[in-house]
Design a protein around this motif. Structure first.
Motif, PDB file in Angstrom:
ATOM      1  N   PRO A 266      80.031  72.719  44.140  1.00  0.00           N
ATOM      2  CA  PRO A 266      80.986  73.762  44.528  1.00  0.00           C
ATOM      3  C   PRO A 266      80.326  74.998  45.122  1.00  0.00           C
ATOM      4  O   PRO A 266      80.898  75.639  46.004  1.00  0.00           O
ATOM      5  N   VAL A 267      79.129  75.326  44.669  1.00  0.00           N
ATOM      6  CA  VAL A 267      78.433  76.505  45.193  1.00  0.00           C
ATOM      7  C   VAL A 267      78.233  76.375  46.702  1.00  0.00           C
ATOM      8  O   VAL A 267      78.379  77.348  47.450  1.00  0.00           O
ATOM      9  N   LEU A 268      77.927  75.186  47.159  1.00  0.00           N
ATOM     10  CA  LEU A 268      77.760  74.945  48.589  1.00  0.00           C
ATOM     11  C   LEU A 268      79.112  74.754  49.270  1.00  0.00           C
ATOM     12  O   LEU A 268      79.308  75.170  50.417  1.00  0.00           O
ATOM     13  N   GLY A 269      80.062  74.156  48.553  1.00  0.00           N
ATOM     14  CA  GLY A 269      81.399  73.942  49.092  1.00  0.00           C
ATOM     15  C   GLY A 269      82.143  75.224  49.399  1.00  0.00           C
ATOM     16  O   GLY A 269      83.047  75.245  50.239  1.00  0.00           O
ATOM     17  N   VAL A 270      81.781  76.322  48.741  1.00  0.00           N
ATOM     18  CA  VAL A 270      82.366  77.627  49.040  1.00  0.00           C
ATOM     19  C   VAL A 270      82.185  77.950  50.524  1.00  0.00           C
ATOM     20  O   VAL A 270      83.067  78.531  51.167  1.00  0.00           O
ATOM     21  N   HIS A 271      81.049  77.548  51.094  1.00  0.00           N
ATOM     22  CA  HIS A 271      80.728  77.865  52.479  1.00  0.00           C
ATOM     23  C   HIS A 271      81.133  76.767  53.454  1.00  0.00           C
ATOM     24  O   HIS A 271      81.422  77.055  54.622  1.00  0.00           O
ATOM     25  N   THR A 272      81.128  75.522  52.997  1.00  0.00           N
ATOM     26  CA  THR A 272      81.372  74.411  53.929  1.00  0.00           C
ATOM     27  C   THR A 272      82.797  73.886  53.885  1.00  0.00           C
ATOM     28  O   THR A 272      83.241  73.226  54.821  1.00  0.00           O
ATOM     29  N   GLY A 273      83.535  74.152  52.798  1.00  0.00           N
ATOM     30  CA  GLY A 273      84.951  73.830  52.739  1.00  0.00           C
ATOM     31  C   GLY A 273      85.249  72.366  52.453  1.00  0.00           C
ATOM     32  O   GLY A 273      84.359  71.522  52.427  1.00  0.00           O
ATOM     33  N   PRO A 274      86.518  72.050  52.225  1.00  0.00           N
ATOM     34  CA  PRO A 274      86.918  70.675  51.919  1.00  0.00           C
ATOM     35  C   PRO A 274      86.610  69.716  53.063  1.00  0.00           C
ATOM     36  O   PRO A 274      86.618  70.090  54.228  1.00  0.00           O
ATOM     37  N   ARG A 275      86.308  68.475  52.696  1.00  0.00           N
ATOM     38  CA  ARG A 275      86.177  67.344  53.611  1.00  0.00           C
ATOM     39  C   ARG A 275      84.939  67.409  54.504  1.00  0.00           C
ATOM     40  O   ARG A 275      84.823  66.639  55.460  1.00  0.00           O
ATOM     41  N   ALA A 276      83.994  68.283  54.213  1.00  0.00           N
ATOM     42  CA  ALA A 276      82.731  68.236  54.949  1.00  0.00           C
ATOM     43  C   ALA A 276      82.006  66.933  54.607  1.00  0.00           C
ATOM     44  O   ALA A 276      82.146  66.393  53.509  1.00  0.00           O
ATOM     45  N   ILE A 277      81.254  66.431  55.567  1.00  0.00           N
ATOM     46  CA  ILE A 277      80.483  65.193  55.405  1.00  0.00           C
ATOM     47  C   ILE A 277      79.058  65.477  55.886  1.00  0.00           C
ATOM     48  O   ILE A 277      78.866  66.183  56.888  1.00  0.00           O
ATOM     49  N   ALA A 278      78.060  64.929  55.186  1.00  0.00           N
ATOM     50  CA  ALA A 278      76.675  65.200  55.563  1.00  0.00           C
ATOM     51  C   ALA A 278      75.797  63.967  55.392  1.00  0.00           C
ATOM     52  O   ALA A 278      76.087  63.080  54.589  1.00  0.00           O
ATOM     53  N   LEU A 279      74.710  63.956  56.136  1.00  0.00           N
ATOM     54  CA  LEU A 279      73.620  63.007  55.949  1.00  0.00           C
ATOM     55  C   LEU A 279      72.358  63.806  55.668  1.00  0.00           C
ATOM     56  O   LEU A 279      72.044  64.767  56.388  1.00  0.00           O
ATOM     57  N   CYS A 280      71.658  63.417  54.634  1.00  0.00           N
ATOM     58  CA  CYS A 280      70.478  64.150  54.183  1.00  0.00           C
ATOM     59  C   CYS A 280      69.412  63.148  53.770  1.00  0.00           C
ATOM     60  O   CYS A 280      69.686  62.256  52.966  1.00  0.00           O
ATOM     61  N   GLY A 281      68.216  63.275  54.304  1.00  0.00           N
ATOM     62  CA  GLY A 281      67.187  62.351  53.885  1.00  0.00           C
ATOM     63  C   GLY A 281      65.893  62.521  54.636  1.00  0.00           C
ATOM     64  O   GLY A 281      65.723  63.439  55.458  1.00  0.00           O
ATOM     65  N   TYR A 282      64.952  61.616  54.370  1.00  0.00           N
ATOM     66  CA  TYR A 282      63.623  61.705  54.974  1.00  0.00           C
ATOM     67  C   TYR A 282      63.045  60.302  55.111  1.00  0.00           C
ATOM     68  O   TYR A 282      63.512  59.347  54.502  1.00  0.00           O
ATOM     69  N   ALA A 283      62.008  60.213  55.944  1.00  0.00           N
ATOM     70  CA  ALA A 283      61.282  58.960  56.142  1.00  0.00           C
ATOM     71  C   ALA A 283      59.913  59.072  55.512  1.00  0.00           C
ATOM     72  O   ALA A 283      59.255  60.120  55.613  1.00  0.00           O
ATOM     73  N   GLU A 284      59.470  58.015  54.867  1.00  0.00           N
ATOM     74  CA  GLU A 284      58.110  57.979  54.347  1.00  0.00           C
ATOM     75  C   GLU A 284      57.140  57.941  55.519  1.00  0.00           C
ATOM     76  O   GLU A 284      57.330  57.197  56.476  1.00  0.00           O
ATOM     77  N   ARG A 285      56.119  58.770  55.429  1.00  0.00           N
ATOM     78  CA  ARG A 285      55.127  58.825  56.536  1.00  0.00           C
ATOM     79  C   ARG A 285      53.713  58.761  55.962  1.00  0.00           C
ATOM     80  O   ARG A 285      53.478  59.123  54.848  1.00  0.00           O
TER      81      ARG A 285
END
Length: 285
Positions: A266-285
């Motif tokens: 919710p702390v982040l949802g305060v700024h991004t609002g309902p129904r936001a969608i995200a992709l978050c990640g990294y590749a091993e290098r």
């Protein structure tokens, strides 16, 4: 088991509860404020409850960082459990004063505390904590844990498509991206976190929900080359069916080493609002 190096982070990390328990990670909550009501993130208010309430609120909710006292209590609990040192990872200092509270508390801690500004949030923070936890579980010490987290931090890719600019424009910490988009109120903004600074930038917006999610997908995967093991989280602000569909596309087209879905704090949802969608990640290098 009791580890000699304790891990502590804040409630914006969005690490799945099973992993929090498995890796024995201490979570210090931030606070959500609805008018004269205050709720500890993930303690007094779940993400699901928050996103159900958010659209009906007349007054925009606000958030507050943990106090140095609450972080000091987490440090003391770790020391009492047998830890000799602590690594604490926080939400980006460009987005919250949590890192400063962590540093102030560290000055009074009974044991040595290493404070790390993740330069990120949600699983952009969470993946760093998990990487350190896995090194610890394999027998690595503080230096190895910090090095593993730094490598993940430098390679982190995090894109978010918003259903509306309304909530982003009300926030103070990430309003730079909102100013860029302020004349396009009918579009679906696409933003990203800059891992080198922990600030938010604006990418190419879309005019429909479908094209926004497709744009999110394409921009995210531009950052990865074939042949690397991927660790990816699909994040959502109470948009589970779309998150599941996006996760399935990722699974079929990229076969990541790790992939899971998580609802956003919710702390982040305060700024991004309902129904936001995200992709978050990294590749091993």
């Amino acid at each position: 088991m009791a580890y000699s190096v304790a891990l502590v982070t804040d409630s914006t990390c969005d690490i799945p509860p099973d992993w929090v328990r498995q890796y024995e990670i201490g979570i210090v909550p931030l606070t959500i404020v609805f008018g004269d009501q205050q709720f500890l993130d993930g303690v007094d208010l779940t993400a699901e409850q928050f996103y159900q309430r958010l659209p009906t609120e007349k007054h925009h909710p606000t958030t507050s960082q943990p106090t140095p006292k609450s972080l000091l209590e987490a440090y003391r609990r770790a020391a009492e459990a047998g830890a000799q040192e602590i690594i604490v990872f926080t939400i980006s200092g460009a987005m919250s004063g949590t890192v400063e509270s962590a540093r102030r508390a560290a000055a009074e801690s009974p044991i040595l505390v290493h404070v790390v500004d993740s330069h990120n949030n949600s699983m952009g923070l969470g993946w760093q904590v998990i990487s350190a936890a896995r090194v610890r579980e394999a027998g690595g010490g503080v230096d190895e844990m910090l090095a593993a987290a730094e490598k993940v931090r430098e390679n982190m890719v995090y894109y978010i498509t918003l259903d509306t600019i309304e909530y982003l424009s009300k926030g103070g910490r990430i309003a730079d991206a909102a100013r860029f988009l302020s004349s396009f109120l009918q579009i679906k903004p696409l933003i990203f976190v800059k891992p080198e600074t922990g600030t938010v930038g604006a990418s190419i917006p879309s005019r429909s929900r479908k094209s926004a999610i497709d744009g999110l997908y394409k921009e995210f995967f531009k950052h990865f080359s074939p042949g690397h093991a991927l660790h990816i989280t699909v994040l959502h602000n109470d948009a589970q069916p779309e998150a599941e569909a996006l996760a399935e596309r990722v699974r079929q087209e990229h076969s990541p080493k790790e992939l899971f879905i998580s609802i956003v704090s919710p702390v982040l949802g305060v700024h991004t609002g309902p129904r936001a969608i995200a992709l978050c990640g990294y590749a091993e290098r």
